[in-house]
Structures are given as C-alpha cells and as structure tokens.
Motif scaffolding. Sequence first.
Motif, short mmCIF file in Angstrom:
data_model
loop_
_atom_site.label_atom_id
_atom_site.label_comp_id
_atom_site.label_asym_id
_atom_site.label_seq_id
_atom_site.Cartn_x
_atom_site.Cartn_y
_atom_site.Cartn_z
N LEU A 234 0.75 -1.15 -0.04
CA LEU A 234 -0.09 -0.11 -0.20
C LEU A 234 0.82 1.26 0.04
N LYS A 235 2.11 0.91 0.85
CA LYS A 235 2.83 2.37 0.82
C LYS A 235 3.60 2.54 -0.44
N SER A 236 3.76 1.40 -1.09
CA SER A 236 4.37 1.68 -2.74
C SER A 236 3.27 1.97 -3.63
N GLY A 237 1.89 2.21 -3.23
CA GLY A 237 1.06 2.61 -4.32
C GLY A 237 0.26 1.46 -4.89
N VAL A 238 0.15 0.16 -4.45
CA VAL A 238 -0.54 -0.75 -4.95
C VAL A 238 -2.06 -0.61 -4.39
N ARG A 239 -3.06 -0.99 -5.18
CA ARG A 239 -4.23 -1.00 -4.73
C ARG A 239 -4.63 -2.11 -3.65
N ILE A 240 -5.64 -1.72 -2.67
CA ILE A 240 -5.78 -2.88 -1.57
C ILE A 240 -6.16 -4.01 -2.28
N VAL A 241 -7.09 -4.07 -2.97
CA VAL A 241 -7.37 -5.61 -3.51
C VAL A 241 -6.41 -6.21 -4.31
N GLU A 242 -5.67 -5.61 -5.24
CA GLU A 242 -4.43 -6.31 -5.58
C GLU A 242 -3.30 -6.49 -4.50
N ALA A 243 -3.23 -5.84 -3.61
CA ALA A 243 -2.49 -5.86 -2.43
C ALA A 243 -2.62 -7.14 -1.60
N ILE A 244 -3.94 -7.24 -1.35
CA ILE A 244 -4.25 -8.29 -0.60
C ILE A 244 -4.10 -9.69 -1.43
N SER A 245 -4.47 -9.80 -2.53
CA SER A 245 -4.09 -11.03 -3.40
C SER A 245 -2.55 -11.30 -3.49
N LEU A 246 -1.91 -10.23 -3.83
CA LEU A 246 -0.56 -10.52 -3.40
C LEU A 246 -0.03 -11.13 -2.40
N ALA A 247 -0.63 -10.32 -1.14
CA ALA A 247 -0.07 -11.03 0.16
C ALA A 247 -0.47 -12.59 -0.05
N SER A 248 -1.58 -12.91 -0.48
CA SER A 248 -2.34 -14.26 -0.28
C SER A 248 -1.36 -15.13 -1.12
N GLU A 249 -0.57 -14.74 -2.14
CA GLU A 249 0.43 -15.76 -2.94
C GLU A 249 1.79 -15.80 -1.97
N ILE A 250 1.87 -14.86 -1.21
CA ILE A 250 3.35 -15.06 -0.22
C ILE A 250 3.02 -16.02 0.76
N THR A 251 1.86 -16.00 1.53
CA THR A 251 1.67 -17.19 2.75
C THR A 251 1.58 -18.49 2.32
N SER A 252 2.18 -19.32 3.01
CA SER A 252 2.28 -20.64 2.91
C SER A 252 0.92 -21.43 3.53
N ASN A 253 0.40 -20.63 4.38
CA ASN A 253 -0.75 -21.10 5.34
C ASN A 253 -2.05 -21.06 4.44
N LEU A 254 -2.65 -22.28 4.16
CA LEU A 254 -3.77 -22.28 3.38
C LEU A 254 -5.24 -21.57 3.99
N VAL A 255 -4.92 -21.75 5.33
CA VAL A 255 -6.28 -20.92 5.95
C VAL A 255 -6.07 -19.27 5.52
N TYR A 256 -4.95 -18.86 5.95
CA TYR A 256 -4.88 -17.51 5.64
C TYR A 256 -4.96 -17.02 4.15
N LYS A 257 -4.38 -17.88 3.36
CA LYS A 257 -4.54 -17.48 1.81
C LYS A 257 -5.94 -17.60 1.52
N LYS A 258 -6.77 -18.32 1.89
CA LYS A 258 -8.22 -18.65 1.69
C LYS A 258 -9.00 -17.33 2.25
N SER A 259 -8.73 -16.92 3.36
CA SER A 259 -9.31 -15.65 3.99
C SER A 259 -8.78 -14.22 3.27
N PHE A 260 -7.64 -14.49 2.86
CA PHE A 260 -6.96 -13.28 2.13
C PHE A 260 -7.89 -13.15 0.86
#
Length: 359
Positions: A234-260
């Motif tokens: 978000l600080k770098s200027g990414v829109r929140i929907v895209e930022a959350i989608s990217l965060a979901s790709e980084i995490t290895s935990n499927l519970v959090y991935k699904k929630s993101f």
Amino acid sequence: MNKKFSFSIPFFSKVPLAERILFSQHLSMMIKAGMTEVESLKLVKRQMKNRNFQKILDKVIVNVENGQFLSESLNQFKNAFGDLFINIIKLGEISGTLSENLSYLAEEMKKDRALRAKVQSALIYPFIILFATLGVTSALIFFIVPKIIPVFTTLGIKLPLTTRILIGVSNFVFNYYLWIIIGIIVFIIIWLIFIQFKKVRYFYHRLIFLMPIFGKISIGYHIANFTRILGLLLKSGVRIVEAISLASEITSNLVYKKSFLEAAEQIKKGEALYTYLEKKTSIFPPTVSRMIEVGEKTGNLDVNLLYLAEFYENEIDEKIKNLSSILEPILLIVMGLLVGFVAISIITPIYEISQNIGR
C-alpha cells in the motif's frame, strides 16, 4: 534463441532469501550512486554465490541491455523471485524510486528472515530434548534390558507390573525393530503424499492453530507477515485488492490464503477490510481489525499495518523468550518419568531378589 531461453526457465529453483537480500541492497546502493542498471547488475552478479542466481542474472542482463524493464525480465523467473519482489521493483520503475524500493524491499526481507529464524529456533530446543529422551530410553531398552531379562527369568520370581511392561516393550522393539522402522518410513511417505492434497493441508494448517503455545506463535507469525507485506504494498502505491491478492500468494498457510482471497472479493463488493476480519476472530484477533478500522477511516492504513507488523513481531519475541521457561520443566518431567520408569522396572526386582537372598 527465444525458444531455448523460455525452455531453460523452469529449471531455475527459487533464489535463496539471503541472496535476494544482497541483490536488493547492492543494486539499490549502485543505482543510487549513479551507475546504470546494466553496470549495476553486472557488478552484483559477481558478488552472488548461488550458481542458479548467476545464470538468471546472465539472462536478466542480456534482456535489460536489449531495452527490457528490469521487472519485466525478472518476471520471466517468477518462481525464483516471487510476485512481491517483482511488483515492488515494477512500482519503483514506474514511480522513479527504484533505488528506494529496492532498499526498502531488502529491509523487509531481513525482517522476514529474522522472524523465521526466531520461530525455527523456538522449535529446536524441544526437539533436542525429545531426541535425547528417546535416545536414552532406546539405549536402555536395546542394551540394558536384554542383558537383565535372562537373570529375572532363570530365578523364576514374580516380576512387578512395571518390569513386565518394560520386558514386553523391549521384546517387541527388539524383535520387530525392522518392521517399526519400515512402518515409520511408510507413515512418512503416506503423510507426504496426503499433505499434497489441499483439503488435507488446509485441515493440517488449521490444526496448528489449536496447538497450545505454538498455535499462538503461528497466528502471530502469519499476521506479522500479512500486515508487513500489505503495508509495504500500500505504501508503494498498490491498490488494496491487488495488494491483498499478492499477500495471499506470499503466505504458505492455506487458512490465511483462503481468508485473504475472500477479503479481496468482499472489498470488490464494497465491504471494508476490517468488517471482514471481524468475522474471523479465530485467526485475526480484535486488535488487528480495530487497528485496520482506524487506518481505513483515517487514511493511514499502510502506517497502521506496519505498526501491527512490528507489534506482532515483538509479541512473537516475547512468546519465544518465554517458550523455553514453559517447555523446559515439562520436557524434563517427561524425560524424568520415562527414565525413572525404566530404572524402577529394573531396580525393583533386583531389590526383591536381594531381600529373598538375605532371608
């Protein structure tokens, strides 16, 4: 040429985190000093130790020399760098802040590495104690008990229950140790096969959160990672929907991935992020949703997210520091009980034999 180039990409494994940190730091410093991207990349390549990374940089240098953007060239090696790494560089190129973005990226990766190291170090001590306990018990069962059993059987005395249990366990392990080893190997292979299925892995990841002590550490770890990555994007200027989608790709935990991913979908429909997180209190504590609510309402979401990341990193530090003091007595008691059981099982009949001889 292009055909050969695209064919070679899948063979590159993920670049080690330490190498990516050095790459970001050095490239940032060189670009800031006024060197061109090509010159910087060539100099950085000489400092890298990983051969796969050197091969990747060879391709990247050729592409950048031919006029391709650095992020575009790195994107051909997405499996080696990851989406987050590439997107931060892309944003830096678009905004003209590549050096600053690379420097910030290096700092965030350092924090991620430090956090992983802390969690891993917390798991080392319990495993050392566990293996020590199993080693001592196995030594007694394999080497001590088999030599004492014939003495007990020849005297024909009635053995205590603990001794009979120990003899039974010793005989079983001694006679079937090969089958036990095969069984353990088969179990590990079956587990590794089953864990590949998403439903099994999802259930396993959720089960981790229910574990005492380690469950809270795991939740804190994933929240710290999520808030740090989301705040950075978000600080770098990414829109929140895209930022959350990217965060979901980084995490290895499927519970959090699904929630993101669910959160991103709800935001697309006009729902605030904090209202979704409020419904998931089992994995997002109220502190997270409250701080995000304040951030969304004041327009300081990125600042609040980075504050949350720091808060949970410090909390994990405290939990890990307390972990040894909590686990040490428990593990020592378990070790003492196991060794004590074996010792009593051996000493009790010897004492009875000496009493009978004295009479």
